[in-house]
Scaffold this motif. Structure first.
Motif, PDB file in Angstrom:
ATOM      1  N   SER A  96      50.217  99.942  95.390  1.00 25.94           N
ATOM      2  CA  SER A  96      51.242  98.935  95.596  1.00 25.94           C
ATOM      3  C   SER A  96      52.509  99.476  96.221  1.00 25.94           C
ATOM      4  O   SER A  96      53.590  99.035  95.917  1.00 25.94           O
ATOM      5  CB  SER A  96      51.561  98.267  94.278  1.00 25.94           C
ATOM      6  N   LEU A  97      52.354 100.437  97.131  1.00 28.21           N
ATOM      7  CA  LEU A  97      53.492 100.783  97.968  1.00 28.21           C
ATOM      8  C   LEU A  97      53.386  99.926  99.229  1.00 28.21           C
ATOM      9  O   LEU A  97      52.408  99.226  99.430  1.00 28.21           O
ATOM     10  CB  LEU A  97      53.455 102.268  98.338  1.00 28.21           C
ATOM     11  N   TYR A  98      54.409  99.991 100.083  1.00 27.61           N
ATOM     12  CA  TYR A  98      54.371  99.180 101.296  1.00 27.61           C
ATOM     13  C   TYR A  98      53.580  99.897 102.385  1.00 27.61           C
ATOM     14  O   TYR A  98      53.995 100.942 102.870  1.00 27.61           O
ATOM     15  CB  TYR A  98      55.785  98.854 101.753  1.00 27.61           C
ATOM     16  N   ASP A 100      53.052  99.079 105.411  1.00 25.85           N
ATOM     17  CA  ASP A 100      53.640  99.085 106.757  1.00 25.85           C
ATOM     18  C   ASP A 100      54.919  99.912 106.822  1.00 25.85           C
ATOM     19  O   ASP A 100      55.582  99.945 107.846  1.00 25.85           O
ATOM     20  CB  ASP A 100      53.876  97.656 107.269  1.00 25.85           C
ATOM     21  N   LEU A 101      55.249 100.571 105.704  1.00 27.19           N
ATOM     22  CA  LEU A 101      56.360 101.520 105.729  1.00 27.19           C
ATOM     23  C   LEU A 101      55.782 102.938 105.765  1.00 27.19           C
ATOM     24  O   LEU A 101      54.685 103.169 105.268  1.00 27.19           O
ATOM     25  CB  LEU A 101      57.223 101.353 104.469  1.00 27.19           C
ATOM     26  N   THR A 102      56.553 103.861 106.347  1.00 23.22           N
ATOM     27  CA  THR A 102      56.067 105.244 106.374  1.00 23.22           C
ATOM     28  C   THR A 102      56.250 105.863 104.989  1.00 23.22           C
ATOM     29  O   THR A 102      56.897 105.285 104.118  1.00 23.22           O
ATOM     30  CB  THR A 102      56.849 106.093 107.387  1.00 23.22           C
ATOM     31  N   GLU A 105      59.860 106.292 104.289  1.00 21.57           N
ATOM     32  CA  GLU A 105      60.560 105.020 104.042  1.00 21.57           C
ATOM     33  C   GLU A 105      60.267 104.484 102.648  1.00 21.57           C
ATOM     34  O   GLU A 105      61.150 103.938 101.977  1.00 21.57           O
ATOM     35  CB  GLU A 105      60.164 103.993 105.105  1.00 21.57           C
ATOM     36  N   ARG A 141      52.452 105.807 108.667  1.00 23.42           N
ATOM     37  CA  ARG A 141      52.410 104.566 107.889  1.00 23.42           C
ATOM     38  C   ARG A 141      51.530 104.797 106.676  1.00 23.42           C
ATOM     39  O   ARG A 141      50.425 105.341 106.796  1.00 23.42           O
ATOM     40  CB  ARG A 141      51.788 103.440 108.714  1.00 23.42           C
TER      41      ARG A 141
ATOM     42  N   ARG B  22      58.122  95.671 112.609  1.00 23.82           N
ATOM     43  CA  ARG B  22      56.757  96.139 112.872  1.00 23.82           C
ATOM     44  C   ARG B  22      55.750  95.016 112.888  1.00 23.82           C
ATOM     45  O   ARG B  22      54.555  95.251 112.942  1.00 23.82           O
ATOM     46  CB  ARG B  22      56.367  97.159 111.802  1.00 23.82           C
ATOM     47  N   GLY B 207      50.072  93.270  96.186  1.00 26.76           N
ATOM     48  CA  GLY B 207      50.348  93.893  94.894  1.00 26.76           C
ATOM     49  C   GLY B 207      51.699  94.580  94.826  1.00 26.76           C
ATOM     50  O   GLY B 207      52.040  95.187  93.819  1.00 26.76           O
TER      51      GLY B 207
END
Lengths: 321, 374
Positions: A96-98, A100-102, A105, A141, B22, B207
């Motif tokens: 559950s991290l993003y 589309d973020l690196t 980030e 990403r 993005r 999630g």
């Protein structure tokens, strides 16, 4: 490994008393009580649907219990939910991290949300990146990383603010044993620094890594002790049987005199018997009669799974999942 | 309730901006769609009726009938498509949709005019587009009367009293002038409905909302942080639609830019809040988008007075339209663009916009509270 169980109970990191949660008519967690000592790796073991996640969600302030009470780091799980969220680290079941973020980030985002002081942010970020082995992937990403890396990064993001208590909900589901071991090395490292770790799992071999284990089935706690004592408490010997067709052999063994329980265990059978010697003869005779060739038949040390099955049977229930 | 933190709000907003940058789909929706809609409505969709194609069956073939025909052709509303030899071929043109109107001049037209027996001119109209037919009929009657008055100086055919009306605010009665200011409201609703519903439902689907919920972030920080970039996009879009409308289509802008910006800002907050509320309840991107379309965009499009005048709606729809915030915002944009009215006239609408903003924020925050801190 430090013996978490030796710590004083008065300094419990997590306490649950009569904790219950109903969803409509369904009682997901039913009157569960336990306490977790500081610095301990406390495992919650049970099949899917046993109520592990619901318990962890109540303790982390995500849902409210319908009955009972609990304290996390001395804070009330009903009334001090925000303070609890500041104090703990939590890694949910799904990644559950993003995506589309690196990597960098995500780390920056969570360290801001957790209020890591600006002066410490760089140092904490470096620590997480090194711990997760992501130094070369900082600008990638997150969604493009292999699952094992993602899980280590998620763990890192959950401990950016150096929480004294860490909740992990099935943190290693879906990865290979190698990645699972790497993850557990990190858990041990955190535990050695004094972090209390509350972890749920349905992998039996993972449960062995815990200082103490709570076995859960159908919303109820069926046993709670160290892995070795749980095994020692199992009165009946366990036989390992190797045959060509384990499922059919397992069926054949039902209601054999002297056999308490027969269950598939990987590609072998685990048969719990009243007496090792008599049981061995009974099993051999019954299998021969049913036309099975027995390649191996010997007494083995009971696994946690055997303990689990026996405990569930002793409390008069069936295993869900 | 614990203190809000500017740092956590900024962290949320910054994360949202990165994700937006993005996501080409969102960027297209945010910036190209408003321009595309303005251009589309400005050029293609027009409620103005001109250039009506007609045919004539001239059984008189006199100087008078030719003069009448000239009056039609020089009016600017009609284009002569064909002269037909008999009634049947004229009707066929109507049936085929090649002309909208068939003018039949009787054989005794000229004689009747001069002997005082009023000749019966016949006008056949294609009623399959009732709106155009009604307008064409009114134009045709007006042309005939005006021509008769001028040609004969005889009030027997014409009206005894000529009404000279003057249209205010939208002198050319151009539907474009009506549409472009209204587009500001519709575009905002699209942004609220599509963009915010995507961003929030995505967090549920992936999630990440669960992880957010386990951090100390406050629900208002989540709502405001997520709203901030879309709020900025909304203001840019108001400017885009306005500039395209004024520069490309010559829509007048008579009021105050500052007043438009302020009231738009309030409306945008309300619309975004509503969009977030819907997506927080729906929890899936597909459902959220569909719900948001039905609950925000379509009413703003159809029932706000943007496409159809509220006065002529059936009573139940008219009553329903009071619940649609875009209805009030439309009064604001048209008032500022076309009438140049100020804060004094728009005070009530201004208050309604503020109320809408407060309602949107409250709804979104509440939806999050129920779900984050369930």
């Amino acid at each position: 490994m430090t013996g978490g169980a030796d710590h004083a109970v008065s300094e419990a990191a997590v306490v649950a008393r009569g904790l219950s949660r109903a969803f409509g008519d369904f009682l997901a967690v039913d009157d569960v009580s336990f306490s977790v000592h500081r610095g301990e790796i406390f495992g919650f073991l049970g099949p899917n649907g046993a109520g592990k996640t619901t318990t962890i969600r109540m303790l982390t302030g995500l849902i409210e219990p319908t009955a009972g009470e609990g304290r996390v780091a001395g804070l009330d799980i009903r009334r001090e939910r925000r303070a609890i969220k500041r104090t703990i680290g939590y890694m949910s079941q799904l990644f559950s991290l993003y995506g589309d973020l690196t990597v960098a980030e995500n780390i920056r985002f969570f360290s801001r949300l957790y209020g890591v002081p600006r002066a410490r942010r760089g140092e904490r970020a470096d620590w997480v990146v090194e711990m997760a082995g992501l130094t070369a992937q900082l600008d990638r990403r997150t969604e493009t990383l292999p699952l094992g890396f993602k899980q280590r990064l998620a763990l890192g993001c959950a401990v950016l603010h150096e929480p004294p208590i860490l909740f992990l909900d099935e943190p290693t589901s879906g990865v290979d044993p190698g990645a699972r071991r790497r993850f557990w090395d990190l858990i041990y490292a955190l535990s050695e620094q004094g972090t209390t770790v509350f972890v749920t799992t349905h992998y039996m071999e993972e449960a062995e890594y815990c200082h103490r284990l709570a076995l859960m089935n159908r919303g109820r706690l069926v046993a709670l002790d160290t892995p070795s004592r749980l095994r020692a408490q199992l009165a009946q010997p366990v036989l390992e049987v190797v045959v060509d067709d384990p499922p059919r052999a397992c069926e054949a063994l039902h209601d054999t005199p002297g056999v308490v329980e027969a269950a598939l265990f990987g590609r072998t059978l685990h048969v719990m018997v009243d007496d090792a010697r008599a049981g061995t003869e009974a099993v051999r005779a019954r299998l021969a009669a049913a036309g099975h060739t027995v390649h191996r038949l010997r007494e083995v040390e009971p696994s946690l799974e055997d303990v689990f099955v026996a405990r569930v049977r002793a409390t008069g229930g069936a295993v869900v999942g | 309730m614990s203190r809000l933190s500017a740092r956590r709000f900024r962290a949320m907003a910054r994360k949202e901006v990165i994700q937006l940058r993005r996501d080409p789909r969102s960027l297209i929706l945010a910036f190209l769609l408003p321009i595309a809609l303005t251009v589309l409505f400005g050029y293609a969709i027009s409620f103005d009726v001109d250039d009506i194609r007609f045919a004539v069956l001239d059984r008189d073939a006199s100087a008078d009938s030719r003069a009448l025909l000239d009056a039609f052709r020089s009016s600017g509303y009609f284009t002569l498509e064909d002269r037909v030899p008999d009634r049947r071929s004229g009707e066929r043109l109507l049936e085929a949709g090649r002309v909208r109107l068939l003018l039949v001049v009787p054989p005794d037209f000229s004689r009747g005019l001069h002997t005082g027996v009023p000749p019966a001119l016949q006008v056949l109209l294609d009623g399959s587009d009732a709106n155009t037919a009604t307008i064409a009929q009114a134009y045709a009657e007006g042309i005939v009367r005006g021509w008769a008055l001028r040609a004969l100086g005889d009030p027997r055919l014409g009206v005894p009293l000529e009404v000279r009306s003057r249209i205010w605010y939208n002198e050319e009665l151009s539907s474009r002038n009506m549409i472009v200011p209204g587009l500001v409201a519709v575009v905002m609703m699209i942004i609220a409905a599509m963009l915010t519903s995507l961003t929030i439902a995505r967090e549920w689907e992936r999630g990440t909302m669960e992880q957010l919920a386990a951090t100390p972030v406050h629900r208002l920080e989540v709502v405001l942080g997520k709203m901030a970039p879309y709020f900025a996009i909304g203001l840019v879009d108001v400017a885009l639609v306005s500039v395209v409308g004024v520069a490309l289509f010559g829509v007048p802008f008579r009021g105050s830019v500052v007043l438009l910006a302020l009231l738009s800002a309030a409306f945008i907050v309300g619309a975004l809040g509503l969009g977030m509320f819907i997506s927080a309840v729906a929890r899936s991107q597909l459902l959220a988008t569909q719900l948001a379309l039905i609950l925000t965009f379509l009413p703003a499009f159809l029932l706000s007075g943007f496409m159809f005048a509220i006065d002529v709606m059936p009573a139940p729809l008219r009553a329903f339209s009071y619940l649609i915030p875009a209805r009030y915002f439309l009064v604001v944009t048209r008032g500022i663009f076309l009438k140049g009215v100020g804060a004094d006239v728009l005070a009530v609408q201004g208050l309604l916009m503020l109320a809408f903003a407060a309602l949107g924020l409250a709804a979104a925050t509440r939806a999050f509270r129920k779900q984050i801190e369930s």
